[in-house]
Motif scaffolding. Structure first.
Motif, mmCIF file in Angstrom:
data_model
loop_
_atom_site.group_PDB
_atom_site.id
_atom_site.type_symbol
_atom_site.label_atom_id
_atom_site.label_comp_id
_atom_site.label_asym_id
_atom_site.label_seq_id
_atom_site.Cartn_x
_atom_site.Cartn_y
_atom_site.Cartn_z
ATOM 1 N N UNK A 197 16.664 34.641 32.043
ATOM 2 C CA UNK A 197 16.035 35.229 33.206
ATOM 3 C C UNK A 197 14.671 35.604 32.880
ATOM 4 N N UNK A 198 13.850 35.582 33.888
ATOM 5 C CA UNK A 198 12.449 35.919 33.849
ATOM 6 C C UNK A 198 12.207 37.356 33.591
ATOM 7 N N UNK A 199 11.179 37.375 32.942
ATOM 8 C CA UNK A 199 10.602 38.886 32.461
ATOM 9 C C UNK A 199 10.667 39.900 33.712
ATOM 10 N N UNK A 200 10.160 39.467 34.780
ATOM 11 C CA UNK A 200 10.004 40.227 35.854
ATOM 12 C C UNK A 200 11.468 40.836 36.436
ATOM 13 N N UNK A 201 12.404 39.741 36.307
ATOM 14 C CA UNK A 201 13.732 40.195 36.850
ATOM 15 C C UNK A 201 14.299 41.331 35.915
ATOM 16 N N UNK A 202 14.203 40.877 34.459
ATOM 17 C CA UNK A 202 14.641 41.884 33.411
ATOM 18 C C UNK A 202 14.089 43.129 33.718
ATOM 19 N N UNK A 203 12.819 43.357 33.792
ATOM 20 C CA UNK A 203 11.995 44.650 33.931
ATOM 21 C C UNK A 203 12.592 45.291 35.225
ATOM 22 N N UNK A 204 12.819 44.690 36.302
ATOM 23 C CA UNK A 204 13.233 45.308 37.533
ATOM 24 C C UNK A 204 14.714 45.809 37.339
ATOM 25 N N UNK A 205 15.651 45.073 36.435
ATOM 26 C CA UNK A 205 16.897 45.667 36.040
ATOM 27 C C UNK A 205 16.804 46.793 35.317
ATOM 28 N N UNK A 206 15.953 46.962 34.297
ATOM 29 C CA UNK A 206 15.869 47.833 33.262
ATOM 30 C C UNK A 206 15.673 49.285 33.799
ATOM 31 N N UNK A 207 14.576 49.270 34.851
ATOM 32 C CA UNK A 207 14.257 50.394 35.722
ATOM 33 C C UNK A 207 15.575 50.921 36.336
ATOM 34 N N UNK A 208 16.607 50.386 36.410
ATOM 35 C CA UNK A 208 17.766 50.671 37.092
ATOM 36 C C UNK A 208 18.899 51.296 36.234
ATOM 37 N N UNK A 209 18.499 51.666 34.880
ATOM 38 C CA UNK A 209 19.526 52.438 34.484
ATOM 39 C C UNK A 209 20.934 51.568 33.954
ATOM 40 N N UNK A 210 20.815 50.848 32.848
ATOM 41 C CA UNK A 210 21.867 49.906 32.566
ATOM 42 C C UNK A 210 21.471 48.673 32.574
ATOM 43 N N UNK A 211 20.504 48.093 33.372
ATOM 44 C CA UNK A 211 20.156 46.892 33.379
ATOM 45 C C UNK A 211 21.075 45.852 33.833
ATOM 46 N N UNK A 212 20.870 44.572 32.974
ATOM 47 C CA UNK A 212 21.720 43.460 33.510
ATOM 48 C C UNK A 212 23.436 43.846 33.236
ATOM 49 N N UNK A 213 23.724 44.379 32.238
ATOM 50 C CA UNK A 213 25.148 44.581 32.007
ATOM 51 C C UNK A 213 25.846 45.395 33.408
ATOM 52 N N UNK A 214 24.782 46.449 33.585
ATOM 53 C CA UNK A 214 25.470 47.345 34.833
ATOM 54 C C UNK A 214 25.695 46.459 36.316
ATOM 55 N N UNK A 215 24.465 45.599 36.182
ATOM 56 C CA UNK A 215 24.696 44.630 37.624
ATOM 57 C C UNK A 215 25.827 43.784 37.663
ATOM 58 N N UNK A 216 26.180 43.002 36.325
ATOM 59 C CA UNK A 216 27.304 42.232 36.290
ATOM 60 C C UNK A 216 28.521 42.831 36.457
ATOM 61 N N UNK A 217 28.575 44.088 35.933
ATOM 62 C CA UNK A 217 29.809 45.081 36.039
ATOM 63 C C UNK A 217 29.979 45.466 37.404
ATOM 64 N N UNK A 218 28.926 45.736 38.202
ATOM 65 C CA UNK A 218 29.047 46.033 39.441
ATOM 66 C C UNK A 218 29.501 45.043 40.422
ATOM 67 N N UNK A 219 29.278 43.766 40.040
ATOM 68 C CA UNK A 219 29.818 42.292 40.994
ATOM 69 C C UNK A 219 31.023 41.890 40.076
ATOM 70 N N UNK A 220 32.125 42.744 40.010
ATOM 71 C CA UNK A 220 33.279 42.448 39.337
ATOM 72 C C UNK A 220 34.260 41.333 39.952
ATOM 73 N N UNK A 221 33.794 41.389 41.117
ATOM 74 C CA UNK A 221 34.563 39.911 42.089
ATOM 75 C C UNK A 221 34.089 38.779 41.171
ATOM 76 N N UNK A 222 33.099 38.677 40.869
ATOM 77 C CA UNK A 222 32.450 37.244 40.343
ATOM 78 C C UNK A 222 32.562 37.481 38.785
ATOM 79 N N UNK A 223 32.332 38.449 37.903
ATOM 80 C CA UNK A 223 32.055 38.588 36.415
ATOM 81 C C UNK A 223 33.230 39.356 35.841
ATOM 82 N N UNK A 224 33.459 38.867 34.724
ATOM 83 C CA UNK A 224 34.117 39.888 33.706
ATOM 84 C C UNK A 224 33.321 40.064 32.299
#
Length: 515
Positions: free
Chosen positions: A412-439
């Motif tokens: 992922x590009x640095x801008x995307x990671x930075x935006x995710x980092x500001x949302x407490x939990x970052x990439x892992x949180x986003x993936x867990x929130x989208x549990x329909x698609x990811x495990x």
């Protein structure tokens, strides 16, 4: 060579209630115990922490914990918060048990019968306050934000909504003990507040998140774990405030289970003014060098040197610069003499309104873009699932491969990671929130296979809830985006295969029916 095998059999018992503390959960016994026993059998390293319950009677603890667990276990059934009731209820029961025994033994040592008073700073759900109050200890809890469960305790449990900014206005001169149970930004301040409240005020803190007096705690020693280094910092604070410091390990279902206790002072009451000057100097020294890199910090004061010498062991000595060598003009009898006004500027208590920081506030198109990018990374691993789909219209279905979170982040590009980092939990949180698609399991990301999900055992009431509340209320991501479509036939898929299958959620129905 001797080869042996072991097995574990769990017998059903109506009195057995797995709480994860005294009684382990069957899943833990079956999946983790044997491997841990094998590791412990060959492990030969000294722990950097105290042994569990080293400061109290284990037999007395076990008996009282069982009694309190039976008494307060119904809280699990009526828990109104979004947090896990079993973890929080049984953890607070365990902490309350520890404090009650610690205080019981203290009364015996002091030859008194009056039960100790307390204030819980940052009391959160207030359950610890509720239990201690019910067991006869006069006290109250203070937290910046009121919780739903507060209304369930009744008037005998005193809970106050308000923020605490360390100053001469936030002292508790008539209180025996201050408690900091996961008190976050207040954690390093509690020894200071206790020291300045009165000479007899004691404290108990269970550190969790790493905070300095102002802002986050910055690491200085790479030789230690971050947790051990932070505990040593809080020990240093207590020693610098003039407390004999003790450390113990609680029996709670948490990775952060080391508590720090200040029960007595390293100086005589006549040295209070001098000692408070040392506290003030220590606070200012932390303020002047908040981010000193390792090995480049300021020279330690006499009290800090004593703290450093103590390491993370219990301190039971008076500093060399103790009361016996105080200048006459600094000696005074009586109570603590606090500094006036704010003790140091910059401290910021948390806001009353808790900001939602779980990636839910991100723009929907941004979330969809990241989800699609990560899914394509996994699908490109070309790991084909050769099992036939249930309607046999697809010969194979690409379930993709697996990638570690670090490997996904690298794509992922640095801008995307930075935006995710500001949302407490970052990439892992986003993936867990989208549990329909990811495990996400053990730090690795997989495409979720709903054929396996539907085969997993679920209690009947959960199945009914799922089918009644969420069935077909969202579009199937796989039907729309997966190159092989959805692995399930439309009749079996919990999600809608096209807009014509969409159903209104219960909330939407109520909104439409409202006048």
């Amino acid at each position: 060579m001797c080869i042996s095998s072991s097995s574990i059999t769990v017998k059903e018992n109506e009195r057995w209630h797995s709480d994860g503390i005294v009684y382990p959960k069957p899943s833990w016994l079956g999946e983790e115990l044997l491997s841990k026993l094998a590791r412990w059998a060959v492990e030969n390293r000294k722990s950097e922490f105290k042994s569990t319950l080293s400061l109290v009677s284990i037999l007395r603890y076990s008996k009282m914990y069982q009694e309190l667990k039976e008494k307060y276990r119904d809280m699990v059934k009526v828990w109104p918060e979004v947090t896990d009731p079993e973890k929080f209820v049984y953890e607070d029961v365990a902490i309350a048990t520890y404090l009650l025994i610690l205080w019981e033994e203290e009364r015996v040592e002091r030859g008194v019968t009056t039960k100790q008073s307390f204030v819980d700073l940052g009391c959160g759900n207030g359950l610890l306050v509720h239990i201690l109050s019910n067991e006869g200890h006069p006290g109250r809890g203070i937290d910046v934000r009121r919780r739903k469960i507060w209304d369930m305790y009744g008037p005998q449990t005193q809970l106050e909504e308000g923020s605490i900014t360390p100053s001469d206005k936030t002292l508790f001169p008539d209180v025996d003990w201050l408690i900091g149970n996961h008190s976050d930004e207040l954690t390093p301040w509690i020894p200071v507040i206790a020291a300045r409240s009165s000479y007899t005020c004691r404290f108990f803190i269970l550190p969790c998140c790493f905070f300095d007096f102002v802002g986050r705690y910055c690491r200085r020693q790479s030789r230690k774990t971050q947790y051990r280094e932070y505990l040593d910092f809080v020990l240093e604070v207590g020693l610098s405030c003039g407390f004999h410091m003790q450390e113990d390990c609680l029996r709670i279902p948490s990775t952060k289970r080391v508590c720090l206790i200040g029960k007595s002072r390293t100086y005589l009451p006549s040295a209070e003014v001098w000692m408070d000057e040392q506290r003030t100097r220590y606070l200012h020294s932390r303020q002047s060098h908040p981010e000193s890199p390792p090995g480049e910090g300021h020279a330690p004061s006499a009290t800090q040197a004593a703290a450093h010498d103590a390491g993370h062991q219990d301190s039971h000595r008076t500093f060399d610069t103790g009361a016996e060598c105080m200048p006459d003009n600094l000696a005074t009898e009586g109570r603590a003499v606090p500094a006036t006004g704010l003790w140091i500027p910059g401290f910021c208590p948390r806001e009353k309104a808790e900001r939602v920081r779980n990636c839910a506030a991100l723009p929907r198109d941004f979330i969809d873009q990241v989800v699609l990018q990560v899914a394509n990374l996994l699908l490109d691993r070309k790991k084909l699932n050769m099992k036939s789909s249930e309607d046999r219209s697809l010969k194979t279905w690409n379930e993709g491969g697996s990638l570690s979170l670090a490997e996904v982040a690298a794509e992922l590009n640095p801008e995307t990671l930075q935006q995710l980092k500001r949302e407490c939990g970052g990439l892992q949180t986003l993936l867990r929130n989208n549990h329909q698609v990811f495990e996400v399991l053990n730090g690795r990301v997989h495409i979720r296979d709903w054929r396996q999900e539907l085969q997993k055992e679920k209690p009947p009431e959960v199945k009914r809830s799922l089918s009644a509340d969420v069935f077909k209320t969202r579009i199937c991501w796989f039907f729309t985006h997966h190159p092989d479509g959805c692995a399930l036939p439309a009749a079996c898929c919990p999600f809608a295969h096209g807009p014509e299958e969409l159903r209104l959620t219960q909330t939407s129905k109520k909104q439409r029916q409202a006048p």
